[in-house]
Write a protein that holds these residues in place. Structure first.
Motif, short mmCIF file in Angstrom:
data_model
loop_
_atom_site.label_atom_id
_atom_site.label_comp_id
_atom_site.label_asym_id
_atom_site.label_seq_id
_atom_site.Cartn_x
_atom_site.Cartn_y
_atom_site.Cartn_z
N ALA A 191 32.88 -11.97 25.51
CA ALA A 191 33.54 -10.73 25.10
C ALA A 191 33.79 -10.70 23.61
O ALA A 191 33.67 -9.65 22.96
CB ALA A 191 34.86 -10.58 25.86
N SER A 196 34.95 -7.60 21.21
CA SER A 196 36.29 -7.36 21.76
C SER A 196 37.32 -8.20 21.03
O SER A 196 37.11 -9.41 20.81
CB SER A 196 36.32 -7.69 23.26
OG SER A 196 35.44 -6.84 23.97
N ARG A 200 42.05 -6.65 23.68
CA ARG A 200 41.10 -6.12 24.64
C ARG A 200 40.64 -7.19 25.61
O ARG A 200 40.47 -6.93 26.81
CB ARG A 200 39.91 -5.52 23.88
CG ARG A 200 38.79 -4.97 24.77
CD ARG A 200 39.31 -3.99 25.79
NE ARG A 200 39.97 -2.85 25.17
CZ ARG A 200 40.61 -1.91 25.84
NH1 ARG A 200 40.70 -1.99 27.17
NH2 ARG A 200 41.19 -0.91 25.21
N ARG A 201 40.43 -8.42 25.12
CA ARG A 201 40.03 -9.51 26.02
C ARG A 201 41.13 -9.82 27.02
O ARG A 201 40.87 -10.12 28.19
CB ARG A 201 39.67 -10.76 25.21
CG ARG A 201 38.44 -10.61 24.34
CD ARG A 201 37.90 -11.97 23.91
NE ARG A 201 38.85 -12.72 23.14
CZ ARG A 201 38.95 -12.67 21.80
NH1 ARG A 201 38.13 -11.87 21.12
NH2 ARG A 201 39.83 -13.40 21.14
N ASP A 204 41.20 -6.77 29.64
CA ASP A 204 40.02 -6.60 30.49
C ASP A 204 39.62 -7.85 31.26
O ASP A 204 39.01 -7.75 32.33
CB ASP A 204 38.82 -6.15 29.64
CG ASP A 204 39.01 -4.75 29.09
OD1 ASP A 204 39.86 -4.02 29.63
OD2 ASP A 204 38.34 -4.38 28.10
#
Length: 296
Positions: A191, A196, A200-201, A204
């Motif tokens: 990611a 990312s 965000r990591r 998600d």
């Protein structure tokens, strides 16, 4: 094929298990049976024959407005406290999961509050957030009564919740950090290569994979918020249930009814109701939340 080890006689394993069975019967089953018996009888506070009264203790409990106040306070405490404790523990775990200089030191630092007893934490915060001295006194000098747990019930309830969060965030941090260690690094590295960022990591990839751990912490922390020894200790040593019953959680009220009011029957009835309330919340969590948890 492995060969199982078995005892040649039946009394020998029972003999080994007897001490543990005796402890369980003495400290778990016997008190539980006594509480159920007292809930349906009128137990004299200074000894004597108990009188069977059926559901009278429950009717008296439900008719008491102060009891419903304690139910409301317990619900607020057991929902708000665990929620923020888990949220803070998750944030701290995500912060130190990255291999950065000094992360090992902070891992130890974040765990330390959990090692402090609830009553001790309550006494410490009682002075730290006292409205007569320190930062709170400075704020009250500018804005009178902006913080006064001795006067305002909402401030007192916020105080005991803050202490609970401060202590138990370290507990949630331990489990969440352990859960993050099991997340495959290949997923987060892939990611990162796709562009990312850390937030965000986390949203998600890492948080969804922590669903089993988060579910476990939700159940255990809400139970702790209802009946934990720290819940009673914090309230008892910080506000004493006041002001005006604003922090009188159910477990605190039960202890007060039994050991100060000597109302053993009423306290037993309240204990059964509290157990039933915990069972309802646990059922709701397993029925409607666990279905969203993926273990693979």
């Amino acid at each position: 094929m492995e060969k199982r080890s078995v005892f040649k006689s039946t009394w020998l394993p029972l003999l080994f298990a007897l001490p543990q069975l005796a402890l369980i019967a003495l400290f778990f089953y016997w008190p539980a049976v006594a509480v159920v018996n007292w809930a349906f009888t009128l137990e004299p506070p200074f000894g004597g024959a108990a009188e069977f009264v059926g559901l009278a203790n429950f009717y008296e409990t439900f008719a008491d407005p102060l009891y419903w106040n304690s139910v409301t306070v317990s619900l607020i405490f057991a929902i708000v406290g665990p929620f923020f404790a888990i949220l803070i523990g998750l944030t701290l775990a995500l912060a130190v999961d990255r291999q950065l200089p000094g992360s090992g030191f902070f891992r130890v630092l974040y765990i330390l509050p959990f090692a402090i007893a609830g009553p001790a934490a309550g006494m410490a915060f009682r002075f730290i957030l006292s409205p007569e001295r320190g930062l709170a006194a400075s704020l009250n000098a500018i804005y009178p009564d902006i913080w006064n747990p001795a006067k305002f019930g909402s401030h007192a309830l916020a105080l005991v919740i803050i202490i609970f969060i401060w202590k138990w965030a370290g507990y949630t941090f331990i489990f969440l950090l352990a859960g993050l260690q099991s997340v495959p690094r290949s997923l987060t590295e892939a990611a990162a290569m796709d562009g990312s960022g850390p937030i965000r990591r986390a949203i998600d990839i890492q948080v969804p994979l922590l669903a089993p751990t988060l579910f476990f912490l939700t159940v255990t922390m809400m139970t702790e918020g209802f009946v934990g020894s720290d819940t009673f200790g914090i309230v008892h040593h910080t506000t004493g249930g006041g002001p005006n019953h604003a922090t009188e959680v159910m477990v605190f009220r039960i202890v007060q009814e039994a050991f100060q009011g000597l109302n053993y029957s009423g306290a037993s009835a309240q204990s059964i109701i509290l157990i039933g309330l915990i069972m309802v919340f646990t059922f709701i969590q397993f029925r409607f939340i666990e279905r969203r948890v993926h273990y693979k």
